[in-house]
Design a protein around this motif. Structure first.
Motif, mmCIF file in Angstrom:
data_model
loop_
_atom_site.group_PDB
_atom_site.id
_atom_site.type_symbol
_atom_site.label_atom_id
_atom_site.label_comp_id
_atom_site.label_asym_id
_atom_site.label_seq_id
_atom_site.Cartn_x
_atom_site.Cartn_y
_atom_site.Cartn_z
ATOM 1 N N LYS A 43 -46.128 5.295 49.644
ATOM 2 C CA LYS A 43 -45.590 4.377 48.644
ATOM 3 C C LYS A 43 -44.413 3.619 49.253
ATOM 4 C CE LYS A 43 -45.600 7.986 45.694
ATOM 5 N NZ LYS A 43 -45.332 8.771 44.464
ATOM 6 N N LEU A 101 -42.113 -0.357 49.402
ATOM 7 C CA LEU A 101 -41.723 -1.503 48.592
ATOM 8 C C LEU A 101 -42.775 -2.594 48.633
ATOM 9 C CD1 LEU A 101 -37.902 -1.850 49.333
ATOM 10 C CD2 LEU A 101 -39.027 -0.715 47.438
ATOM 11 N N SER A 152 -40.875 4.052 49.159
ATOM 12 C CA SER A 152 -40.301 3.863 47.827
ATOM 13 C C SER A 152 -39.209 4.882 47.543
ATOM 14 C CB SER A 152 -41.408 3.976 46.772
ATOM 15 O OG SER A 152 -42.343 2.927 46.925
ATOM 16 N N TYR A 212 -41.126 -0.902 41.906
ATOM 17 C CA TYR A 212 -40.981 -0.580 43.324
ATOM 18 C C TYR A 212 -40.911 0.914 43.637
ATOM 19 C CZ TYR A 212 -40.126 -5.521 44.159
ATOM 20 O OH TYR A 212 -40.272 -6.880 44.245
ATOM 21 N N PHE A 213 -40.556 1.732 42.666
ATOM 22 C CA PHE A 213 -40.329 3.147 42.982
ATOM 23 C C PHE A 213 -41.468 4.052 42.515
ATOM 24 C CE2 PHE A 213 -35.599 1.963 42.309
ATOM 25 C CZ PHE A 213 -35.591 1.303 43.519
#
Length: 868
Positions: free
Chosen positions: A311, A313, A551, A855-856
């Motif tokens: 994961k 950005l 992320s 984004y996270f």
């Protein structure tokens, strides 16, 4: 006999404690003289206990043992010279200082409040001559081939079980045997990519195998740090003695992993760590940096359609190879330990599908059992058609009746280990047990014989160490690594992790308070000076890979920025409040109302704290008491601790200076506040001194973040976090000031300027003016003032526009914020100003939530079942 554990607590030996105080207490140094350096070294060397091999003198310690130095040690001291011997105390201090400055730690399952324990390196290296190393190298390579072949059989045809070469209880009864791996054929038929072999040097001069580590062997990072640290102390001897370099082995490992991956040179490789509270987390971060790999935790990864993704950005990036530093049982909560929060749901399914390669393949825990050593000679003849080049210590598994009877007769001369290390890491040395303890151990073995394995006791060889002007012997073990460089092919790293027992102990383990040393392997051929730097062909791919920001890292950097700013804001408000309460402004009811309300809303005092208009001292005492780390999630101390914990999560991305500053401000403020609370007076001036000291360190931290970090996506998230926090605090503080009416008075006017850190800026531009227009110009509109709302908003909007997928998300996120280009002073006069401040407060909360979702979490991208 010595054991090296993979877990435990590193206790500082008394010698290390003494070394930490060397600056205060000078140690005696041997006088420089024209005497022969070898003779001088011998005069400083303590004798070795009989029955042990003396590494310094190169033979068995006995009444008629060797009197001179071993040839390699004679050469070492000749290059060092008499003056070099006289300088050893200073060099030892330099080693301690370098480890402290580099933040080298051995952090054993620490809780959030524990201190990281410093790594310990002894000054002298273990020197292995070329002829001796060639035997070790051949034996370790053979062990790697043998263990790999055993793995292939245990999860394949299982002929070793059918033909009686291995008892089923040692394999299928082992808690680390993974039935989910049956039938799997890994890429290149290579199960083990990193094999660690623990060796002991016996009294007869032969090296013997004590144990194997195959799940996630530690040491590859620490031995690099040992080499760099000790190599700097003895550069002349290091070069003259033709010590083989290490870089080629690490490069071969990376090339081997790529060769085994279906993606070849384009394979994306990551290093999987349990996280910052693991005992060897420093090594994980160090190795990831050295190898140029992203350091990932389980929650950084996700499995979609039986493939593993990181994961980031930029979205989900495929992962082809994982170098795991995580025990097998924690890898996948769906198929292994369900309570694991360290692994990746669905990972085992991706492994079986052949879409991701784990180094090492899961399921090798039975190979680590000490009981396995007793069966290897026959297995080697069966699978390889070869006798073992390196013999193991004589080993008896008590689960067999004959071995149990034999073992009980030799218990006083044996070391007793648990057969299945998952149940216990207990090790007991027979010759050191009392009669009562021996009787109790004998009874436990009789009740559960299969749980115990006996090994013949071997007195460990004694390595010379430098201690306070003397050369002192310490029990030593050597961990050697075989690294995969292609399909079913390995090379032995020319060195290893040297572990030494604490004084008076026989177990060489870092978890029992031991120390480490560098290992110098001499070569008769050319020195391999291969570097880990990428060649021109791979430089572009290497650079692209380094730009990946996971992320989790981005989220921790985001909160690192927020806690930096939050700590600074709470410090600033606390300092301002204490100063004003000590000044002459107590007659301003509006100012006291603003200070009191702001302190309550920012959590500096509880809501039931005394009104400062009624009890200044009571309010002041409450404020000082609430500064500490245990006073709630809004206190100064809490914010500083949260700042440090956020930094711990991304230590591989932060400079040594920045990490040291963050750790220092947390530790110093916590200690200063404890002293304040111990004093019933809660002295305001001492509290101000503590706040001022912390503020200075935070200024340095902010400077490091601003000027010494690469402007990548991670840094942008850090900057966005800081500006979100700054906007929220400044907008809410200005709104409170307006509501309290304190801006109508000079004292309140100056207090607001001070909180915005804009006093000098304002008076430089407007001299003695106190009108609202001038104030709004400096605090809201002025684009040259980094504390004005307009500057912060403009900068924040710019950062958002440069985030990944900016065309999709950046513009939408910017739309959540007011545009300062639309502001004029006329429009900002009351009444529109107060609603604008409240709008900014709300938009900061909404922006933070949107950033997390986009984004996270990647939650909006889940579209497949884990079991699909």
């Amino acid at each position: 006999m010595g054991l090296g554990g993979e877990t435990g607590i590193l206790r500082l030996s008394s010698s290390l404690v003494h070394r930490l105080t060397l600056n205060a207490i000078p140690l005696p140094s041997p006088p420089a003289s024209p005497a022969c350096p070898q003779a001088l070294a011998l005069s400083l060397a303590q004798s070795v206990a009989p029955g042990h091999r003396d590494e310094l003198r190169g033979g068995l310690a006995a009444a008629d043992g060797p009197e001179g130095l071993a040839p390699e040690w004679g050469e070492f001291f000749d290059h060092l010279g008499a003056e070099g011997l006289a300088d050893l105390n200073r060099r030892e201090q330099s080693v301690v200082r370098q480890l402290r400055d580099n933040g080298v730690t051995y952090n054993v399952y620490a809780d959030q409040d524990s201190q990281q324990r410093p790594w310990s390196i002894d000054l002298f290296p273990l020197i292995v001559p070329a002829a001796e190393w060639s035997k070790i190298e051949a034996g370790v390579l053979q062990r790697a081939r043998l263990l790999n072949a055993i793995m292939a059989d245990l999860y394949g045809p299982q002929q070793l079980l059918e033909q009686g070469f291995l008892p089923p209880a040692l394999v299928q009864g082992h808690p680390g045997y993974l039935r989910a791996m049956r039938g799997l054929r890994p890429a290149g038929d290579t199960w083990l990519h990193v094999v660690a072999v623990d060796l002991a040097h016996g009294p007869d001069g032969r090296w013997r195998v004590v144990s194997h580590r195959t799940q996630s062997p530690s040491g590859l990072g620490y031995l690099l740090e040992n080499r760099i640290t000790i190599g700097r102390q003895f550069p002349n001897a290091f070069n003259a003695m033709k010590v083989q370099r290490l870089g080629a082995s690490y490069k071969a490992l990376m090339q081997g992993l790529r060769a085994l991956s279906p993606k070849g040179a384009d394979a994306r490789i990551a290093l999987l760590t349990p996280g910052p509270y693991n005992e060897t987390y420093f090594e994980h971060a160090y190795l990831a940096r050295y190898l140029g790999l992203p350091l990932v935790e389980g929650n950084d990864l996700t499995v979609r359609d039986q493939r593993v993704y990181l994961k980031t950005l930029h979205g989900l990036e495929p992962v082809d190879v994982l170098i795991k530093r995580l025990g097998d049982e924690w890898l996948d909560p769906l198929e292994l330990r369900s309570e694991s929060a360290l692994g990746v749901p669905g990972l085992m399914q991706a492994v079986r599908a052949g879409h991701v390669m784990l180094a090492n393949a899961p399921g090798s825990a039975p190979l680590e059992s000490s009981a396995m050593l007793g069966f290897l000679p026959a297995i080697s003849r069966q699978l390889l058609g070869e006798e073992l080049h390196l013999s193991s210590l004589p080993t008896w598994w008590c689960g067999e009746a004959a071995s149990l009877a034999d073992g009980l007769h030799r218990l006083e001369r044996s070391v007793v280990k648990r057969t299945y290390p998952r149940t216990s890491s207990e090790t007991e040395i027979g010759p050191m047990l009392s009669p009562k303890a021996m009787a109790e151990l004998r009874e436990r073995i009789r009740k559960q014989p299969d749980q115990y394995t006996l090994q013949s006791y071997l007195p460990l060889s004694q390595q010379p160490t430098w201690r306070e002007g003397e050369i002192v012997p310490r029990a030593v073990m050597l961990r050697v690594f075989a690294l995969c460089d292609g399909p079913q092919s390995w090379r032995v790293l020319p060195g290893g992790l040297v572990r030494m027992a604490p004084p008076g102990q026989a177990i060489a383990s870092m978890q029992s308070g031991g120390s480490s040393a560098d290992c110098w392997v001499q070569t008769e051929g050319e020195i391999d000076r291969t570097s880990m730097l990428p060649d021109a062909h791979n430089a572009r791919a290497h650079a692209q890979q380094k730009r990946i920001v996971s992320s989790r890292s981005a989220e921790n950097l985001f909160w690192l920025g927020r806690y930096t700013e939050r700590a600074d804001n709470s410090l600033r408000l606390a300092r301002l409040t204490l100063r004003l309460l000590q000044g002459e402004q107590l007659n301003s009811a509006d100012l006291l109302k603003w200070l009191s309300t702001a302190a309550r809303r920012h959590g500096l005092v509880p809501f039931d704290a005394p009104d400062p208009a009624q009890s200044v001292r009571g309010f002041e005492r409450q404020l000082i008491q609430q500064l500490g780390v245990g006073s709630g999630a809004t206190s100064v101390g809490y914010n500083l601790r949260a700042l440090r914990l956020s930094a711990d999560q991304v230590r591989e991305r932060l400079s040594l200076d920045l990490r040291a500053l963050i750790e220092r401000v947390d530790a110093q403020f916590t200690a200063r506040h404890a002293l304040l609370c111990a004093d019933a007076e809660y002295a305001p001036q001492e509290a101000l001194d503590a706040l001022n000291e912390a503020s200075g360190l935070l200024t340095a931290i902010t400077g490091e973040q601003t000027d010494r970090m690469v402007r990548d996506d991670g840094w942008r998230m850090l900057s966005i976090g800081r500006h979100i926090e700054r906007l929220h605090t400044l907008a809410s503080s200005l709104a409170l000031a307006m509501e309290s009416g304190c801006l109508r008075h000079d004292d309140g006017f100056e207090a607001v300027l001070a909180l915005f850190d804009s006093t000098i800026t304002f008076h430089y531009q407007y001299q003695q003016r106190r009108d609202r227009t001038a104030l709004l110009d400096v605090l809201i509109v002025n684009r040259d003032n980094p504390r004005s709302l307009g500057w912060v908003l403009s900068t924040l909007r710019s950062r958002l526009s440069k985030l990944p997928r900016a065309k999709e998300d950046g513009i939408k996120l910017k739309s959540l914020l007011p545009d300062p280009d639309d502001w004029t002073l006329d429009q900002l006069m009351e009444p529109p100003l107060l609603p604008l401040m409240r709008q900014i407060e709300g938009s900061m909360l909404m922006l933070s939530t949107q950033l997390a979702q986009r984004y996270f979490s990647h939650a909006d991208r889940v579209n497949t079942s884990l079991m699909a």
